[in-house]
Scaffold this active site. Structure first.
Site, mmCIF file in Angstrom:
data_model
loop_
_atom_site.group_PDB
_atom_site.id
_atom_site.type_symbol
_atom_site.label_atom_id
_atom_site.label_comp_id
_atom_site.label_asym_id
_atom_site.label_seq_id
_atom_site.Cartn_x
_atom_site.Cartn_y
_atom_site.Cartn_z
ATOM 1 N N LYS A 58 0.815 -1.226 0.000
ATOM 2 C CA LYS A 58 0.000 0.000 0.000
ATOM 3 C C LYS A 58 0.843 1.270 0.000
ATOM 4 O O LYS A 58 0.452 2.301 0.547
ATOM 5 C CB LYS A 58 -0.982 0.002 1.170
ATOM 6 C CG LYS A 58 -1.920 -1.205 1.189
ATOM 7 C CD LYS A 58 -2.642 -1.375 -0.134
ATOM 8 C CE LYS A 58 -3.658 -0.270 -0.415
ATOM 9 N NZ LYS A 58 -4.370 -0.480 -1.712
ATOM 10 N N HIS B 279 6.942 -7.461 -2.685
ATOM 11 C CA HIS B 279 6.880 -6.723 -1.423
ATOM 12 C C HIS B 279 7.955 -7.202 -0.447
ATOM 13 O O HIS B 279 7.917 -6.836 0.727
ATOM 14 C CB HIS B 279 5.508 -6.897 -0.756
ATOM 15 C CG HIS B 279 4.384 -6.210 -1.454
ATOM 16 N ND1 HIS B 279 4.488 -4.942 -1.985
ATOM 17 C CD2 HIS B 279 3.109 -6.615 -1.696
ATOM 18 C CE1 HIS B 279 3.336 -4.601 -2.533
ATOM 19 N NE2 HIS B 279 2.490 -5.588 -2.373
ATOM 20 N N SER C 140 -3.672 3.336 4.950
ATOM 21 C CA SER C 140 -4.048 2.547 3.787
ATOM 22 C C SER C 140 -3.950 1.056 4.074
ATOM 23 O O SER C 140 -4.816 0.262 3.664
ATOM 24 C CB SER C 140 -3.160 2.918 2.591
ATOM 25 O OG SER C 140 -3.596 2.270 1.418
#
Length: 295
Positions: free
Chosen positions: A56, A109, A139
């Site tokens: 995010k 990620h 987020s």
């Protein structure tokens, strides 16, 4: 689902209440650790391009920007497939990814210490996107409640404590951004800030193009800026993941929620904001790493 192997058979609640799996102090979805050895043995190629961020923090945005740059700002070429097929994710099974012809653009990620070693060995170019802790936390809080492979976030106060302690999926934001910040001194990494892209997208897109050794005319640059505006991305089914209902419950909120700098002000108390500021000041002292929390 092509390039999301390992998650295509999930039901709406199949893993929602499952615990995350700890790997060397970092929590990952079980669907990631299930393929851990396969992922770590992934064979990167010298011409691979990797897009990386903490969850995010703007990686989907960066994927679409990069794809537009690589295809001369032609939105029709970028409409050839959903974003997760055009730029697949290194985090689940990688069997189908290995079959993609070169040159490949990939996304992950992973923190620096868990990136498949071959990316370092092949000296692959990496674009890293960092977002300030406060907006990233907000987020991510909402994201936990919409994705079906990690636990719900709990209350805001509970999530904040877990975020600060690094007890959230993909680990500590603080360690994560510092790890990639240090890595850029030794590897071909373009370290970008979400806030800078929001402030002046044309300037930052030019940086990316230069890093990729691609010349952009003014007209192509303008097309890319327009195409990748948040408002356009949010309604684009090829990037907003609306075609993955088994993975994302987008009834509330959508995958692309607000995409703004400063949304944290609607969630943090003054004391919480000051606490996070102090933590960042202590951890980043002397590193040269700074974040803006408003424009």
């Amino acid at each position: 689902m092509d390039c999301l192997p390992g998650v295509e058979n999930l039901g709406p609640n199949s893993t929602k209440d499952s615990l995350l799996t700890d790997v060397e102090g970092i929590l990952y979805p079980k669907e990631t650790t299930r393929y851990w050895e396969e992922i770590q043995n992934f064979k990167a190629r010298p011409d691979d391009l990797l897009i990386c961020s903490y969850p995010k923090a703007g990686s989907t945005w960066m994927q679409e920007i990069v794809d537009m740059i690589q295809h001369g700002g032609d939105p029709e070429k970028c409409a050839r497939a959903p974003i997760y097929q055009r730029i697949p994710f290194i985090g689940f099974s990688i069997e189908k990814i290995e079959a993609i012809p070169s040159p490949r653009t990939l996304k992950t990620h992973f923190p620096v210490q868990h990136l498949p070693p071959s990316f370092w060995e092949q000296n692959c170019k990496i674009i890293y996107v960092a977002r300030n802790a406060k907006d990233n936390m907000v987020s991510y809080f909402y994201f936990h409640n919409m994705i079906n492979i990690i636990p719900d976030s709990g209350s805001w106060d509970e999530f904040m404590e877990n975020f600060i302690a690094g007890k959230v999926c993909w680990g500590s934001w603080f360690d994560y951004v510092q790890g990639w910040w240090k890595a850029k001194d030794h590897h071909p990494i373009l370290y970008l800030f979400y806030e800078d892209i929001k402030e002046d997208p044309a300037r930052e897109i030019q940086k990316i193009a230069q890093f990729l050794e691609i010349d952009l005319s003014a007209s192509v640059l303008n097309r890319i800026v327009l195409h990748t505006k948040f408002e356009n991305m949010k309604t684009n089914p090829l990037v907003n993941h609306s075609d993955l209902p088994f993975l994302f419950d987008q009834t509330t909120p959508p995958f692309m929620r607000k995409g703004k700098v400063g949304d944290w002000k609607e969630h943090f108390t003054v004391a919480q904001s000051e606490r996070l500021d102090n933590i960042c000041a202590q951890l980043f002292a002397g590193s040269g790493l700074t974040f803006r929390t408003q424009l």
